[in-house]
Design a protein around this motif. Sequence first.
Motif, PDB file in Angstrom:
ATOM      1  N   PRO A  47      25.620  13.078 -13.845  1.00  0.00           N
ATOM      2  CA  PRO A  47      26.695  13.352 -14.518  1.00  0.00           C
ATOM      3  C   PRO A  47      28.036  14.278 -13.814  1.00  0.00           C
ATOM      4  N   THR A  48      29.200  14.069 -14.612  1.00  0.00           N
ATOM      5  CA  THR A  48      30.215  14.728 -14.305  1.00  0.00           C
ATOM      6  C   THR A  48      30.851  15.421 -15.357  1.00  0.00           C
ATOM      7  N   ILE A  49      30.999  16.713 -15.488  1.00  0.00           N
ATOM      8  CA  ILE A  49      31.714  17.139 -16.551  1.00  0.00           C
ATOM      9  C   ILE A  49      32.812  18.023 -15.931  1.00  0.00           C
ATOM     10  N   ARG A  50      34.145  17.682 -16.882  1.00  0.00           N
ATOM     11  CA  ARG A  50      35.340  18.431 -16.544  1.00  0.00           C
ATOM     12  C   ARG A  50      35.573  19.073 -17.581  1.00  0.00           C
ATOM     13  N   ILE A  51      36.274  19.951 -17.482  1.00  0.00           N
ATOM     14  CA  ILE A  51      36.981  20.791 -18.547  1.00  0.00           C
ATOM     15  C   ILE A  51      38.603  20.976 -18.459  1.00  0.00           C
ATOM     16  N   ASN A  52      39.390  20.510 -19.393  1.00  0.00           N
ATOM     17  CA  ASN A  52      40.662  20.256 -19.232  1.00  0.00           C
ATOM     18  C   ASN A  52      40.948  19.685 -17.623  1.00  0.00           C
ATOM     19  N   GLY A  53      40.307  18.689 -17.411  1.00  0.00           N
ATOM     20  CA  GLY A  53      40.498  17.797 -16.204  1.00  0.00           C
ATOM     21  C   GLY A  53      39.677  18.147 -15.086  1.00  0.00           C
ATOM     22  N   ARG A  54      39.457  19.536 -15.120  1.00  0.00           N
ATOM     23  CA  ARG A  54      38.879  20.299 -13.871  1.00  0.00           C
ATOM     24  C   ARG A  54      37.495  20.050 -13.920  1.00  0.00           C
ATOM     25  N   ASP A  55      37.007  19.577 -12.548  1.00  0.00           N
ATOM     26  CA  ASP A  55      35.393  19.284 -12.431  1.00  0.00           C
ATOM     27  C   ASP A  55      34.828  20.863 -12.280  1.00  0.00           C
ATOM     28  N   ILE A  56      33.789  21.085 -13.059  1.00  0.00           N
ATOM     29  CA  ILE A  56      33.059  22.204 -13.272  1.00  0.00           C
ATOM     30  C   ILE A  56      32.517  22.660 -11.979  1.00  0.00           C
ATOM     31  N   ALA A  57      32.309  21.809 -10.788  1.00  0.00           N
ATOM     32  CA  ALA A  57      31.740  22.159  -9.846  1.00  0.00           C
ATOM     33  C   ALA A  57      32.548  22.661  -8.965  1.00  0.00           C
ATOM     34  N   ASP A  58      33.898  22.338  -8.922  1.00  0.00           N
ATOM     35  CA  ASP A  58      34.911  23.107  -8.078  1.00  0.00           C
ATOM     36  C   ASP A  58      34.848  22.671  -6.931  1.00  0.00           C
ATOM     37  N   ASP A  59      34.100  21.316  -6.277  1.00  0.00           N
ATOM     38  CA  ASP A  59      33.976  20.936  -4.869  1.00  0.00           C
ATOM     39  C   ASP A  59      35.018  19.978  -4.591  1.00  0.00           C
ATOM     40  N   SER A  60      36.262  20.669  -4.525  1.00  0.00           N
ATOM     41  CA  SER A  60      37.257  19.854  -4.315  1.00  0.00           C
ATOM     42  C   SER A  60      37.569  19.398  -2.960  1.00  0.00           C
ATOM     43  N   GLU A  61      36.417  19.944  -1.799  1.00  0.00           N
ATOM     44  CA  GLU A  61      36.393  19.272  -0.592  1.00  0.00           C
ATOM     45  C   GLU A  61      35.854  17.969  -0.442  1.00  0.00           C
ATOM     46  N   GLN A  62      35.080  17.580  -1.630  1.00  0.00           N
ATOM     47  CA  GLN A  62      34.347  16.331  -1.482  1.00  0.00           C
ATOM     48  C   GLN A  62      35.261  15.250  -1.827  1.00  0.00           C
ATOM     49  N   GLN A  63      35.310  14.138  -1.115  1.00  0.00           N
ATOM     50  CA  GLN A  63      36.059  13.270  -1.273  1.00  0.00           C
ATOM     51  C   GLN A  63      35.620  11.706  -1.576  1.00  0.00           C
ATOM     52  N   SER A  64      34.317  11.761  -1.579  1.00  0.00           N
ATOM     53  CA  SER A  64      33.675  10.646  -1.829  1.00  0.00           C
ATOM     54  C   SER A  64      33.523  10.109  -3.451  1.00  0.00           C
ATOM     55  N   PHE A  65      33.965   9.203  -3.845  1.00  0.00           N
ATOM     56  CA  PHE A  65      33.709   8.864  -5.416  1.00  0.00           C
ATOM     57  C   PHE A  65      32.866   7.601  -5.399  1.00  0.00           C
ATOM     58  N   ALA A  66      31.947   7.601  -6.334  1.00  0.00           N
ATOM     59  CA  ALA A  66      30.928   6.366  -6.597  1.00  0.00           C
ATOM     60  C   ALA A  66      30.184   6.378  -7.693  1.00  0.00           C
ATOM     61  N   VAL A  67      29.898   5.357  -8.159  1.00  0.00           N
ATOM     62  CA  VAL A  67      29.059   5.023  -9.503  1.00  0.00           C
ATOM     63  C   VAL A  67      27.396   5.307  -8.993  1.00  0.00           C
ATOM     64  N   SER A  68      27.069   6.648  -8.867  1.00  0.00           N
ATOM     65  CA  SER A  68      25.891   7.146  -8.421  1.00  0.00           C
ATOM     66  C   SER A  68      25.340   8.165  -9.212  1.00  0.00           C
ATOM     67  N   CYS A  69      24.085   8.664  -9.090  1.00  0.00           N
ATOM     68  CA  CYS A  69      23.943  10.095  -9.455  1.00  0.00           C
ATOM     69  C   CYS A  69      24.281  11.001  -8.611  1.00  0.00           C
ATOM     70  N   ARG A  70      24.649  12.246  -9.557  1.00  0.00           N
ATOM     71  CA  ARG A  70      25.104  13.397  -8.925  1.00  0.00           C
ATOM     72  C   ARG A  70      24.242  14.355  -8.989  1.00  0.00           C
ATOM     73  N   PHE A  71      24.043  15.101  -7.720  1.00  0.00           N
ATOM     74  CA  PHE A  71      23.017  16.191  -7.958  1.00  0.00           C
ATOM     75  C   PHE A  71      23.959  17.605  -7.549  1.00  0.00           C
ATOM     76  N   TYR A  72      23.230  18.601  -8.312  1.00  0.00           N
ATOM     77  CA  TYR A  72      23.756  20.072  -8.537  1.00  0.00           C
ATOM     78  C   TYR A  72      22.732  21.083  -8.173  1.00  0.00           C
ATOM     79  N   PRO A  73      23.095  22.199  -7.499  1.00  0.00           N
ATOM     80  CA  PRO A  73      22.225  22.943  -7.130  1.00  0.00           C
ATOM     81  C   PRO A  73      21.446  23.789  -8.366  1.00  0.00           C
ATOM     82  N   GLY A  74      20.349  23.993  -8.344  1.00  0.00           N
ATOM     83  CA  GLY A  74      19.507  24.418  -9.659  1.00  0.00           C
ATOM     84  C   GLY A  74      18.075  24.108  -9.475  1.00  0.00           C
TER      85      GLY A  74
END
Length: 99
Positions: A47-74
């Motif tokens: 899942p990707t969550i954006r608030i006002n268009g901004r990704d909550i993870a703020d990992d702007s360095e990442q440039q790969s985009f895909a239809v796949s699972c996303r993993f978060y620290p936790g």
Amino acid sequence: MLDCPHYPVAMAELKSVLAVEKISAPISEVLVANPRMAEALKFRGSPTIRINGRDIADDSEQQSFAVSCRFYPGEKHPGVPPPEMIRRAVREAMRGEKQ
């Protein structure tokens, strides 16, 4: 991603944070159906969550985009953004920060 196993938990976490913060806001859900759409939307996985268009993870360095699972620290669910991450992004948006 239609069959993302983490999507329902992520939505529940988002709704819980919004309720605790006493925020009533529309939630738009977008089905990213193919790699072209993922690239066009700069979708980093589900899942990707954006608030006002901004990704909550703020990992702007990442440039790969895909239809796949996303993993978060936790510790609770690695495929779900931690509530603290969601809460921080919500509060920043409410203060008008980083927009």
